[in-house]
Design an enzyme around this catalytic site. Structure first.
Site, PDB file in Angstrom:
ATOM      1  N   ARG A 178      26.703  65.241 -67.104  1.00 35.43           N
ATOM      2  CA  ARG A 178      26.614  66.556 -67.756  1.00 35.43           C
ATOM      3  C   ARG A 178      27.043  66.510 -69.225  1.00 35.43           C
ATOM      4  NH1 ARG A 178      28.892  67.626 -62.733  1.00 35.43           N
ATOM      5  NH2 ARG A 178      30.953  67.421 -63.668  1.00 35.43           N
ATOM      6  N   ARG A 218      37.685  57.987 -70.927  1.00 40.30           N
ATOM      7  CA  ARG A 218      38.978  57.426 -70.513  1.00 40.30           C
ATOM      8  C   ARG A 218      39.270  56.207 -71.377  1.00 40.30           C
ATOM      9  NH1 ARG A 218      39.639  61.604 -68.830  1.00 40.30           N
ATOM     10  NH2 ARG A 218      39.991  62.352 -66.704  1.00 40.30           N
ATOM     11  N   HIS A 276      43.673  63.144 -77.390  1.00 36.18           N
ATOM     12  CA  HIS A 276      43.137  63.616 -76.106  1.00 36.18           C
ATOM     13  C   HIS A 276      43.009  65.142 -76.096  1.00 36.18           C
ATOM     14  CE1 HIS A 276      42.794  62.352 -71.615  1.00 36.18           C
ATOM     15  NE2 HIS A 276      41.945  63.311 -71.918  1.00 36.18           N
ATOM     16  N   ILE A 277      42.218  65.667 -77.041  1.00 32.23           N
ATOM     17  CA  ILE A 277      42.093  67.115 -77.198  1.00 32.23           C
ATOM     18  C   ILE A 277      40.678  67.618 -76.939  1.00 32.23           C
ATOM     19  CG2 ILE A 277      44.019  67.254 -78.832  1.00 32.23           C
ATOM     20  CD1 ILE A 277      41.894  67.418 -81.095  1.00 32.23           C
ATOM     21  N   GLU A 335      47.761  55.689 -73.633  1.00 28.43           N
ATOM     22  CA  GLU A 335      48.229  56.932 -74.245  1.00 28.43           C
ATOM     23  C   GLU A 335      49.252  57.617 -73.330  1.00 28.43           C
ATOM     24  OE1 GLU A 335      45.093  60.300 -72.963  1.00 28.43           O
ATOM     25  OE2 GLU A 335      44.201  58.761 -74.236  1.00 28.43           O
TER      26      GLU A 335
END
Length: 330
Positions: A152, A244, A293-294, A273
């Site tokens: 998706r 990831r 990681h936003i 992280e």
């Protein structure tokens, strides 16, 4: 919270701070719980499940990934596990395009120069700050965009790239999944592309002007972006990872950037992280743009994720159908 508070059947125990929950608090408060809503930072392992005891029926995580949940342990205890797919598709696709532009156009270098007060000392030059253009031009009429993983989020990213004039879409997905020729033909026609093609990872690396890593984590994709693959990429290519951190070998990518195998990289995720400090090899590379990681961090998306997590919890406890349940039968 209003969704949960509106159910008189539920007695709520809530971590009161706007930060990751302390492990000690969670272990102290979970005994006797019927359900728990967790975040990516909360390890749902046998220790936590044993502390909860036999009353626990559902674990609902406010995330699309569930690597932090021990699925085997949950299945063994007969638990239901809910997660929040779909709702963050658009936000991640938006950020993926942003990272591609930032990496290609030396955005990280430019921002740092201004923030460090160095702009007044920088001499303009005809090719200063130049990088490869994402959109097609008369002199460069072909743009091939590659996707490692074509679910998706990848398809939503493709849709956003169409106005840039891209001409080809290449993708590589699970080898066990057969090509979907009809879907690919329909997508090519819909977006007026010359081709949408499933290829092997070597061809994906060789041909992509921008390679988006948007595949699931796990052992099957661990370090799939490694030195061998990076050496096959174009010197003007951009790598974007919004899935990831474990999919990309950080040391190999740092070497590729340092030695000029590829032009740049845009990363929302990094292996290990949040322990990514100023000494990290990728942080030291000027053409590597890293954000913490936003990808799902829009007000709209986080509200939708929270709502889905609450709906999963309520449904599992009160006997309804969970909107998004992890299949634990495998």
């Amino acid at each position: 919270m209003p969704l949960l508070e509106s159910r008189p059947e539920l007695e709520l125990v809530v971590w009161p701070e706007d930060r990751a929950c302390d492990r000690s608090w969670l272990l102290e408060n979970i005994p006797g719980a019927t359900g728990v809503i967790v975040m990516l930072t909360d390890k749902v392992n046998p220790e936590l499940l044993d502390k909860a005891g036999p009353s626990l029926r559902v674990v609902s995580t406010m995330s699309v990934g569930y690597e932090h949940v021990d699925l085997a342990a949950a299945a063994q205890r007969g638990l239901k596990v809910g997660y929040t797919p779909d709702v963050l598709t658009d936000a991640v696709a938006d950020l993926s395009v942003m990272l591609a532009l930032m990496a290609g156009r030396n955005g990280g270098i430019g921002v740092s120069l201004v923030q460090n007060g160095e702009w007044p000392n920088f001499s303009w030059a005809p090719f200063g700050f130049c990088g490869p253009q994402l959109s097609t031009t008369a002199a460069s009429p072909t743009r091939k965009i590659g996707f490692l993983g074509f679910g998706r989020i990848a398809q939503a990213t493709l849709a956003r790239l169409v106005p840039f004039g891209i001409t080809h879409c290449l993708y590589s997905s699970n080898p066990s999944s057969p090509p979907n020729h009809q879907r690919d033909t329909d997508l090519a026609k819909k977006y007026n592309l010359k081709a949408v093609s499933k290829v092997n990872v070597d061809e994906l690396a060789r041909e992509s002007d921008v390679l988006f890593v948007l595949a699931p984590g796990g052992q099957g994709t661990y370090h799939v972006i490694n030195e061998g693959l990076l050496r096959k990429m174009k010197k003007t290519s951009i790598l974007v990872n919004a899935s990831r951190g474990t999919l990309v070998d950080s040391d190999a990518l740092a070497k590729a950037l340092k030695e000029g195998w590829i032009w740049g990289a845009g990363l929302d995720v990094v292996e290990g992280e949040p322990n990514v400090t100023i000494d990290h090899p990728l942080v030291k590379e000027p053409r590597c743009v890293i954000v913490p990681h936003i990808a799902s961090a829009t007000l709209e998306t986080r509200r939708d994720m929270a709502t889905r997590a609450a709906q999963n919890l309520v449904a599992a406890i009160l006997g309804g159908d969970m909107p998004a349940q992890v299949d634990l039968s495998a």
